[in-house]
Design an enzyme around this catalytic site. Structure first.
Site, PDB file in Angstrom:
ATOM      1  N   HIS A  75       5.026 -15.732 -32.714  1.00 59.79           N
ATOM      2  CA  HIS A  75       3.949 -14.971 -33.359  1.00 59.79           C
ATOM      3  C   HIS A  75       2.796 -14.782 -32.390  1.00 59.79           C
ATOM      4  O   HIS A  75       2.304 -15.750 -31.805  1.00 59.79           O
ATOM      5  CB  HIS A  75       3.447 -15.706 -34.605  1.00 59.79           C
ATOM      6  CG  HIS A  75       4.381 -15.604 -35.770  1.00 59.79           C
ATOM      7  ND1 HIS A  75       4.057 -16.046 -37.027  1.00 59.79           N
ATOM      8  CD2 HIS A  75       5.627 -15.105 -35.873  1.00 59.79           C
ATOM      9  CE1 HIS A  75       5.060 -15.818 -37.851  1.00 59.79           C
ATOM     10  NE2 HIS A  75       6.031 -15.259 -37.170  1.00 59.79           N
ATOM     11  N   TYR A 205      -3.876 -16.774 -43.462  1.00 58.84           N
ATOM     12  CA  TYR A 205      -4.794 -17.838 -43.899  1.00 58.84           C
ATOM     13  C   TYR A 205      -5.828 -17.164 -44.796  1.00 58.84           C
ATOM     14  O   TYR A 205      -6.538 -16.262 -44.339  1.00 58.84           O
ATOM     15  CB  TYR A 205      -5.503 -18.474 -42.707  1.00 58.84           C
ATOM     16  CG  TYR A 205      -4.631 -19.352 -41.839  1.00 58.84           C
ATOM     17  CD1 TYR A 205      -3.781 -18.815 -40.874  1.00 58.84           C
ATOM     18  CD2 TYR A 205      -4.664 -20.744 -41.970  1.00 58.84           C
ATOM     19  CE1 TYR A 205      -2.998 -19.636 -40.075  1.00 58.84           C
ATOM     20  CE2 TYR A 205      -3.882 -21.567 -41.171  1.00 58.84           C
ATOM     21  CZ  TYR A 205      -3.047 -21.004 -40.223  1.00 58.84           C
ATOM     22  OH  TYR A 205      -2.270 -21.813 -39.432  1.00 58.84           O
ATOM     23  N   PRO A 296      -4.179 -30.415 -42.176  1.00 61.56           N
ATOM     24  CA  PRO A 296      -3.116 -29.556 -41.658  1.00 61.56           C
ATOM     25  C   PRO A 296      -3.537 -28.141 -41.249  1.00 61.56           C
ATOM     26  O   PRO A 296      -2.799 -27.489 -40.516  1.00 61.56           O
ATOM     27  CB  PRO A 296      -2.121 -29.486 -42.825  1.00 61.56           C
ATOM     28  CG  PRO A 296      -2.925 -29.782 -44.042  1.00 61.56           C
ATOM     29  CD  PRO A 296      -3.996 -30.737 -43.607  1.00 61.56           C
ATOM     30  N   LYS A 300      -2.093 -28.775 -36.154  1.00 56.12           N
ATOM     31  CA  LYS A 300      -2.233 -29.498 -34.888  1.00 56.12           C
ATOM     32  C   LYS A 300      -1.466 -30.824 -34.827  1.00 56.12           C
ATOM     33  O   LYS A 300      -1.261 -31.367 -33.740  1.00 56.12           O
ATOM     34  CB  LYS A 300      -3.718 -29.786 -34.615  1.00 56.12           C
ATOM     35  CG  LYS A 300      -4.511 -28.561 -34.259  1.00 56.12           C
ATOM     36  CD  LYS A 300      -4.043 -27.989 -32.936  1.00 56.12           C
ATOM     37  CE  LYS A 300      -4.541 -26.586 -32.701  1.00 56.12           C
ATOM     38  NZ  LYS A 300      -3.651 -25.776 -31.898  1.00 56.12           N
ATOM     39  N   TYR A 386      -6.187 -22.414 -31.305  1.00 55.13           N
ATOM     40  CA  TYR A 386      -4.966 -22.305 -32.107  1.00 55.13           C
ATOM     41  C   TYR A 386      -3.718 -22.376 -31.231  1.00 55.13           C
ATOM     42  O   TYR A 386      -2.754 -23.052 -31.559  1.00 55.13           O
ATOM     43  CB  TYR A 386      -5.007 -20.986 -32.887  1.00 55.13           C
ATOM     44  CG  TYR A 386      -4.028 -20.911 -34.037  1.00 55.13           C
ATOM     45  CD1 TYR A 386      -4.449 -21.129 -35.350  1.00 55.13           C
ATOM     46  CD2 TYR A 386      -2.689 -20.600 -33.824  1.00 55.13           C
ATOM     47  CE1 TYR A 386      -3.559 -21.050 -36.406  1.00 55.13           C
ATOM     48  CE2 TYR A 386      -1.792 -20.520 -34.871  1.00 55.13           C
ATOM     49  CZ  TYR A 386      -2.240 -20.741 -36.161  1.00 55.13           C
ATOM     50  OH  TYR A 386      -1.345 -20.660 -37.207  1.00 55.13           O
TER      51      TYR A 386
HETATM   52  C1  DHB Z   1       2.269 -24.378 -41.257  1.00 58.88           C
HETATM   53  C2  DHB Z   1       1.436 -25.437 -41.510  1.00 58.88           C
HETATM   54  C3  DHB Z   1       0.107 -25.353 -41.139  1.00 58.88           C
HETATM   55  O1  DHB Z   1      -0.703 -26.384 -41.374  1.00 58.88           O
HETATM   56  C4  DHB Z   1      -0.398 -24.240 -40.534  1.00 58.88           C
HETATM   57  O2  DHB Z   1      -1.713 -24.194 -40.209  1.00 58.88           O
HETATM   58  C5  DHB Z   1       0.435 -23.203 -40.266  1.00 58.88           C
HETATM   59  C6  DHB Z   1       1.768 -23.272 -40.634  1.00 58.88           C
HETATM   60  C7  DHB Z   1       3.686 -24.454 -41.651  1.00 58.88           C
HETATM   61  O3  DHB Z   1       4.087 -25.477 -42.229  1.00 58.88           O
HETATM   62  O4  DHB Z   1       4.406 -23.488 -41.441  1.00 58.88           O
END
Ligand code: DHB
Length: 397
Positions: A75, A205, A296, A300, A386
């Site tokens: 991506h 997001y 999450p 990271k 990121y």
């Molecule tokens: C996923 C989890 C995340 O915390 C994130 O920021 C992006 C993707 C995932 O599980 O795909």
């Protein structure tokens, strides 16, 4: 009790422990790895699935790229949605060509177990009574009882605690040594896996008055979606219909529709920030969730674990070859710099996208979102964090 000898004793068969044993083997250092869960459990647990470009490069450079290259989804950006509008951030353009890859942690664990098993590695699942001792000597000891009930003592040059937040290694650090800094958040994530093609080409997001939502994916056929819920939420309050209705509400933008399908997994995860320092006492080294947890948002956790063991593999190779302790002495500080960068980024993404505060917070966070979607400088800062900051360096890449 049987006494054995190895160079590095590793506790935990998550990505940190398995990758460490793989990296050490590539450098001619042997290890014994113990895990109290079964192999099937380790291969099935659903975790994150987003890899920084450095993580991908490392896996490729160390012979773990075959299935990742076939099945991983690269991506070049994400969508940020707020105030009912969806904005694209172009990471490739903002970072000079760095991307992220969707490939589930559970798939990396399967690939690692297969590679280590094929190499004849000592991986012991379903052990009990794991203990680490003599950490202040240069022959620390790892003890465990195997699945057949036989007690073992492994004499090591060093022990790596890769046994997660609830593992036995962090509590084995000397009393009074660890400085713990932590925060829990008043919300968690309800996550689902669904057998339906993703409704988006890149992750979304989303900040919505009802709370955060994230549209991720695992493959062209499988979607992974998350909803902000209260930290102590009872999953039974969320039948599938309610989940899909809430996801559709939060992600709604004109002309776009969320595809629905059978839900195959459902769980609620609490969120915390946690850092324990130093990450080393004598010959015990902590890596991954054993030493730190990030919320999450921004994915990271896995990438930090990979970065820790990349540094640790170099330090333990020096130690095992009798080339001194300089790299071992530098381990904790080297890791903590990245850990704090990722902790800040994860906290920043979390607070920007989750709904928890008052009207002032709402306006401040919307202003922050408008800034990162209109200013190239602000967008570049998000993008470089990121895709991974600082870019991962190692012996292998
Ligand atoms: C996923 C989890 C995340 O915390 C994130 O920021 C992006 C993707 C995932 O599980 O795909």
């Amino acid at each position: 009790m049987t006494t054995e000898r190895t160079q590095v004793g590793i506790v935990g068969a998550g990505p940190a422990g398995l990758l460490l044993s793989h990296l050490l083997a590539l450098r001619g250092v042997d290890s014994v790895l113990v895990e109290n869960r079964s192999r099937a459990y380790c291969e099935a647990r659903q975790r994150a699935g987003l890899l920084e470009d450095g993580t991908v490069k490392l896996l490729r450079a160390t012979g773990l790229g075959a299935r990742l290259d076939r099945e991983g989804l690269e991506h070049g950006g994400i969508y940020l949605q707020f105030a009912g509008e969806r904005h694209h951030l172009d990471f490739l353009g903002l970072t000079g060509g760095r991307a992220v890859t969707i490939y589930a942690q559970t798939e990396i664990v399967k690939d690692l177990i297969e590679a280590r098993t094929a190499a004849g590695a000592a991986l012991h699942f379903e052990v009990t009574g794991t203990e680490v001792a003599d950490l202040d000597t240069d022959r620390p000891v790892l003890r465990y009882t195997d699945a057949g009930g036989h007690r073992h003592q492994v004499v090591c040059d060093a022990i790596a605690g890769c046994d997660g937040f609830h593992g036995a290694c962090r509590p084995a650090m000397p009393d009074g040594l660890l400085q713990v800094v932590e925060r829990s958040y008043p919300f968690g994530w309800l996550g689902i896996l669904a057998e339906v093609p993703p409704s988006t080409d890149e992750l979304i997001y989303c900040r919505h008055p009802n709370g955060f939502a994230l549209h991720s994916m695992r493959s062209p056929q499988v979607s992974r979606l998350y909803l902000q819920v209260p930290a102590d939420e009872d999953i039974d309050e969320w039948p599938d219909d309610r989940i899909w209705a809430e996801l559709s509400t939060r992600f709604a933008v004109p002309g776009w529709e969320l595809k629905q399908g059978p839900v195959t997994e459902k769980s609620v995860t609490p969120m915390r920030s946690f850092v324990a320092a130093p990450m080393r006492a004598g010959r015990l080294f902590l890596a991954g969730d054993a030493a730190h947890i990030v919320p999450p948002t921004g994915a990271k956790g896995l990438n930090l674990a990979v970065a820790d063991v990349t540094v640790l593999a170099d330090a333990l190779t020096e130690l095992a070859r009798g080339r001194g302790t300089a790299a071992a002495d530098a381990y904790s500080d080297a890791c903590l710099e990245r850990v704090w960068r990722a902790s800040h980024f994860s906290w920043w993404m979390t607070t920007m996208l989750h709904v928890a505060g008052d009207a002032m917070d709402e306006q401040l966070m919307q202003s922050q979102l408008r800034y990162v979607t209109t200013s190239r400088a602000a967008a570049t800062s998000l993008a470089e964090n990121y895709v991974g900051y600082p870019p991962l360096k190692s012996h292998f890449i």
